[in-house]
Design an enzyme around this catalytic site. Structure first.
Site, PDB file in Angstrom:
ATOM      1  N   LYS A 191       0.891  -1.305   0.027  1.00  0.00           N
ATOM      2  CA  LYS A 191      -0.174   0.017  -0.082  1.00  0.00           C
ATOM      3  C   LYS A 191       0.810   1.172   0.005  1.00  0.00           C
ATOM      4  O   LYS A 191       0.675   2.379  -0.653  1.00  0.00           O
ATOM      5  CB  LYS A 191      -0.745  -0.215   1.223  1.00  0.00           C
ATOM      6  CG  LYS A 191      -1.784   1.087   1.338  1.00  0.00           C
ATOM      7  CD  LYS A 191      -2.772   0.751   2.413  1.00  0.00           C
ATOM      8  CE  LYS A 191      -3.234   2.448   2.743  1.00  0.00           C
ATOM      9  NZ  LYS A 191      -4.332   2.189   3.783  1.00  0.00           N
ATOM     10  N   GLU A 197      10.512  -4.585   4.536  1.00  0.00           N
ATOM     11  CA  GLU A 197      10.742  -5.961   4.200  1.00  0.00           C
ATOM     12  C   GLU A 197      10.457  -6.263   2.596  1.00  0.00           C
ATOM     13  O   GLU A 197      11.083  -6.827   1.958  1.00  0.00           O
ATOM     14  CB  GLU A 197       9.797  -6.832   5.006  1.00  0.00           C
ATOM     15  CG  GLU A 197       9.955  -7.006   6.286  1.00  0.00           C
ATOM     16  CD  GLU A 197       9.374  -5.737   7.327  1.00  0.00           C
ATOM     17  OE1 GLU A 197       9.060  -4.685   6.808  1.00  0.00           O
ATOM     18  OE2 GLU A 197       9.102  -5.991   8.395  1.00  0.00           O
ATOM     19  N   GLY A 249      -4.882  -1.990   4.846  1.00  0.00           N
ATOM     20  CA  GLY A 249      -3.848  -2.854   4.375  1.00  0.00           C
ATOM     21  C   GLY A 249      -4.788  -4.394   4.908  1.00  0.00           C
ATOM     22  O   GLY A 249      -4.611  -5.026   3.729  1.00  0.00           O
ATOM     23  N   ARG A 250      -5.134  -4.538   5.934  1.00  0.00           N
ATOM     24  CA  ARG A 250      -5.550  -5.860   6.219  1.00  0.00           C
ATOM     25  C   ARG A 250      -7.184  -6.192   5.685  1.00  0.00           C
ATOM     26  O   ARG A 250      -7.757  -7.163   5.804  1.00  0.00           O
ATOM     27  CB  ARG A 250      -5.592  -6.007   7.681  1.00  0.00           C
ATOM     28  CG  ARG A 250      -6.336  -4.827   8.754  1.00  0.00           C
ATOM     29  CD  ARG A 250      -5.914  -5.103   9.889  1.00  0.00           C
ATOM     30  NE  ARG A 250      -6.223  -3.903  10.859  1.00  0.00           N
ATOM     31  CZ  ARG A 250      -5.703  -2.877  11.028  1.00  0.00           C
ATOM     32  NH1 ARG A 250      -4.787  -2.671  10.461  1.00  0.00           N
ATOM     33  NH2 ARG A 250      -6.197  -1.914  11.837  1.00  0.00           N
ATOM     34  N   GLU A 335      -4.599  -6.647  14.878  1.00  0.00           N
ATOM     35  CA  GLU A 335      -4.114  -5.473  14.397  1.00  0.00           C
ATOM     36  C   GLU A 335      -5.356  -4.359  14.456  1.00  0.00           C
ATOM     37  O   GLU A 335      -5.192  -3.229  14.783  1.00  0.00           O
ATOM     38  CB  GLU A 335      -3.586  -5.382  13.170  1.00  0.00           C
ATOM     39  CG  GLU A 335      -2.677  -4.278  12.703  1.00  0.00           C
ATOM     40  CD  GLU A 335      -1.795  -4.382  11.407  1.00  0.00           C
ATOM     41  OE1 GLU A 335      -2.669  -4.311  10.309  1.00  0.00           O
ATOM     42  OE2 GLU A 335      -0.664  -4.467  11.458  1.00  0.00           O
ATOM     43  N   HIS A 366      -4.496 -33.550  17.224  1.00  0.00           N
ATOM     44  CA  HIS A 366      -3.220 -34.260  17.843  1.00  0.00           C
ATOM     45  C   HIS A 366      -2.033 -33.413  18.197  1.00  0.00           C
ATOM     46  O   HIS A 366      -0.864 -33.724  18.209  1.00  0.00           O
ATOM     47  CB  HIS A 366      -3.047 -35.071  16.549  1.00  0.00           C
ATOM     48  CG  HIS A 366      -4.095 -35.907  16.186  1.00  0.00           C
ATOM     49  ND1 HIS A 366      -4.114 -37.242  16.688  1.00  0.00           N
ATOM     50  CD2 HIS A 366      -5.038 -35.896  15.303  1.00  0.00           C
ATOM     51  CE1 HIS A 366      -5.276 -37.915  16.133  1.00  0.00           C
ATOM     52  NE2 HIS A 366      -5.774 -36.997  15.154  1.00  0.00           N
ATOM     53  N   LYS A 495       9.192  -0.908  14.229  1.00  0.00           N
ATOM     54  CA  LYS A 495       9.929  -0.354  13.184  1.00  0.00           C
ATOM     55  C   LYS A 495      10.903   0.677  13.290  1.00  0.00           C
ATOM     56  O   LYS A 495      11.864   0.691  12.573  1.00  0.00           O
ATOM     57  CB  LYS A 495       8.771   0.123  12.057  1.00  0.00           C
ATOM     58  CG  LYS A 495       7.661  -0.618  11.537  1.00  0.00           C
ATOM     59  CD  LYS A 495       7.015  -0.006  10.413  1.00  0.00           C
ATOM     60  CE  LYS A 495       5.640  -0.953  10.178  1.00  0.00           C
ATOM     61  NZ  LYS A 495       4.717  -0.205   9.163  1.00  0.00           N
TER      62      LYS A 495
HETATM   63  O1  F6P Z   1       3.234  -2.992   9.878  1.00  0.00           O
HETATM   64  C1  F6P Z   1       1.634  -3.121   9.775  1.00  0.00           C
HETATM   65  C2  F6P Z   1       1.683  -2.811   8.350  1.00  0.00           C
HETATM   66  O2  F6P Z   1       1.260  -1.749   8.205  1.00  0.00           O
HETATM   67  C3  F6P Z   1       0.003  -3.430   8.039  1.00  0.00           C
HETATM   68  O3  F6P Z   1      -0.804  -2.877   8.368  1.00  0.00           O
HETATM   69  C4  F6P Z   1       0.032  -3.604   6.640  1.00  0.00           C
HETATM   70  O4  F6P Z   1      -0.738  -4.693   6.144  1.00  0.00           O
HETATM   71  C5  F6P Z   1       1.568  -4.052   6.264  1.00  0.00           C
HETATM   72  O5  F6P Z   1       2.179  -3.106   7.205  1.00  0.00           O
HETATM   73  C6  F6P Z   1       2.103  -3.948   5.112  1.00  0.00           C
HETATM   74  O6  F6P Z   1       2.106  -2.606   4.649  1.00  0.00           O
HETATM   75  P1  F6P Z   1       2.090  -2.224   2.967  1.00  0.00           P
HETATM   76  O7  F6P Z   1       1.280  -2.696   2.293  1.00  0.00           O
HETATM   77  O8  F6P Z   1       2.230  -0.577   3.006  1.00  0.00           O
HETATM   78  O9  F6P Z   1       3.500  -2.501   2.625  1.00  0.00           O
END
Ligand code: F6P
Length: 532
Positions: A191, A197, A249-250, A335, A366, A495
């Site tokens: 987003k 990452e 995002g979620r 979240e 199990h 972060k």
């Molecule tokens: O670190 C949390 C977060 O902001 C989530 O809410 C989001 O889904 C994820 O990181 C990834 O964010 P982006 O889509 O901006 O890379």
């Protein structure tokens, strides 16, 4: 609100010693404490909720303003008020195209145009030399599409799909190994297009593609709200699928973030997924609370977590293809509703959201069900089961799966009394003190609550219903708790500290100002690190 919480706590105290099983003495208990929309049945009769408790929970929802806030969400008000944003993931599945206004502007023409571009792009990829799609994203840009791609694997007739999220180089290395760079499409899903990452993995994938004869300029696509950053990365606008900041995002798998799923199952099946979500939206918006699945699911959650004080809940889909669903729900619920203050900044009045965890049945049986059955903490369970599997030739497997699912909720409720356990041990020849000792180990207290969601088949429409059901459940719980379910400030501190620690770990900055433990760990890692 305090009066409503107090009333519910009194009801919990009064009903504390009553067995769930005894509630079935009332004729019609199962039907009365179930609700249905379309072909989906939600049964919450195996909980301690009776008519009086249900009335009190519904009154709580009314007092919290669930109906008004629900309308505010669907009509584009800026209900995410710590970020000043509307919350309109529902617009992404509003296939009927009815206008949805944000600040006086109908967003639907833009939503439908992007969806049409996605369809065209997906058809193009499905008809091309591309054999593999790698979605690089994390959190909401990974968990939803990864979960859905696996859930809908019987509908998968496009290129293979892979998902890379972790910044651990092992993830991308293991994924790219064995792929052909000339026939791989990389989708960078972010987003913000700044997540460390994702951007680290995206750069590694780009270098891999260049080194192995692929063409990143033609084989990368981006899903983001930040078109300036996607351009800086070198992805041409025709392969950038944008969305607006009113999609959290979620909550984003319904739009461009779902592109990998659309490529895998095809635009028609993806449309069916959207229609499932849209159908749940209609139900949520119109059905009275007593018949409203998201509201009732939320109220069972509130009853168990905030009133009865059960700190976690287990999500237990009896469906191997829903293995990733608990992970997806973890982000969606934790979240969204893991917050310490209400909208006005004052502390929450009751505990915030519970720990959400789980695994696909029967594997969990199990592994951790022992604790659910006999541990000292009560863990409310949420079972899911389809009437049919996708393998008609293996229907006997599915019967066994169903029997196991239903047996677990029955066992949790019924338990096994000390006398029944003694009887069993007597039959095995035990007597006296040893009989008593052995019997005690075989007692199940029972009275452990669960709900069950059942549907005919896990197809795209049904998956859409399930995801939207849980999204709205989280919304209702958040409204009742008085919190903002749509921000996530709690992820920021880690972060920031990771950014400040990176040069310390690399050895280009001293560990000054770090606590003793952190400095010790950095020192240990430096001493044991292989020379570059
Ligand atoms: O670190 C949390 C977060 O902001 C989530 O809410 C989001 O889904 C994820 O990181 C990834 O964010 P982006 O889509 O901006 O890379």
């Amino acid at each position: 609100m305090t009066d409503h919480w107090n009333a519910l706590e009194a009801l919990a105290r009064d009903s504390g010693d009553r067995s769930i099983l005894s509630l079935f003495d009332t004729p019609g208990r199962a039907e009365d404490f179930s609700a249905q929309t379309g072909d989906m049945l939600f049964d919450y009769s195996k909980t301690g909720i009776d008519a009086g408790i249900r009335d009190a929970l519904i009154a709580l929802a009314g007092a919290a303003g669930v109906a008004e806030k629900r309308e505010a969400m669907f009509t584009g008000e800026a209900i995410n008020d710590t970020e000043g944003r509307a919350v309109l993931h529902t617009a992404l599945r509003n296939l009927c195209g009815d206008p949805v206004n944000v600040a006086g502007q109908d967003v639907m023409p833009g939503v439908l145009a992007t969806l049409e571009r996605m369809r065209r792009f997906a058809r193009g990829v499905r008809g091309s030399k591309i054999t593999d799609v790698v979605n690089i994203g994390i959190g909401g840009s990974d968990l939803g599409p990864a979960m859905a791609a696996e859930a809908l694997s019987p509908y998968h007739d496009g290129p293979r799909c892979h998902f890379v999220s972790n910044v651990d180089g092992a993830h991308i290395a293991d994924t790219l190994r064995g792929l052909d760079a000339k026939t791989t499409l990389v989708i960078v899903a972010s987003k913000t297009f700044t997540t460390i990452e994702t951007m680290t993995n995206a750069r590694t994938a780009r270098a891999w593609m260049t080194d192995h004869g692929g063409d990143p300029a033609a084989q990368f696509a981006a899903l983001s709200t930040a078109d300036d950053l996607t351009a800086d990365f070198g992805i041409p606008p025709e392969r950038v699928f944008g969305f607006e900041d009113w999609v959290g995002g979620r909550y984003s798998m319904w739009g461009p973030i779902g592109l990998s799923v659309m490529i895998a199952i095809g635009p028609d099946a993806f449309d069916a997924f959207l229609r499932g979500g849209e159908a749940m939206d209609r139900h949520f918006r119109a059905a009275p609370f007593e018949e409203n699945l998201p509201v009732l699911l939320a109220l069972t959650g509130i009853w168990h977590a905030q009133v009865c004080g059960h700190a976690s809940r287990a999500v237990l889909p009896y469906d191997q293809r829903l293995t990733k669903l608990p992970d997806y729900f973890q982000q969606l619920e934790m979240e969204s509703n893991g917050k310490r203050v209400q909208m006005d900044g004052t502390p929450v009045l009751v505990d915030s959201g519970p720990v959400v965890w789980g695994a696909a049945g029967t594997n969990g049986q199990h592994a951790f069900y022992q604790l659910i059955h006999q541990g000292t903490r009560v863990i409310p369970c949420e079972f899911m089961i389809a009437a049919n599997g996708h393998e008609p030739e293996l229907a006997h497997h599915h019967q066994l799966l169903i029997a196991n699912c239903l047996a677990q909720s029955e066992a949790l409720m019924r338990g096994r009394s000390a006398e029944e356990a003694r009887e069993k041990m007597r039959a095995k020849g035990f007597t006296g003190d040893e009989l008593e000792r052995q019997a005690q180990h075989r007692v199940f207290e029972g009275n452990r609550p669960s709900v069950t969601l059942s549907y005919p088949l896990l197809d795209p429409f049904t998956l859409g219903q399930i995801v939207a059901l849980y999204e709205h459940r989280v919304f209702v719980e958040g409204v009742i708790l008085g919190i903002n379910s749509f921000d996530q400030w709690g992820v920021e501190l880690g972060k920031e500290l990771a950014t400040s620690l990176q040069p310390v770990v690399e050895g280009t900055a001293p560990a000054d100002g770090k606590d003793g433990s952190t400095a010790q760990l950095v020192g240990f890692i430096h001493r044991h690190r292989d020379p570059a």
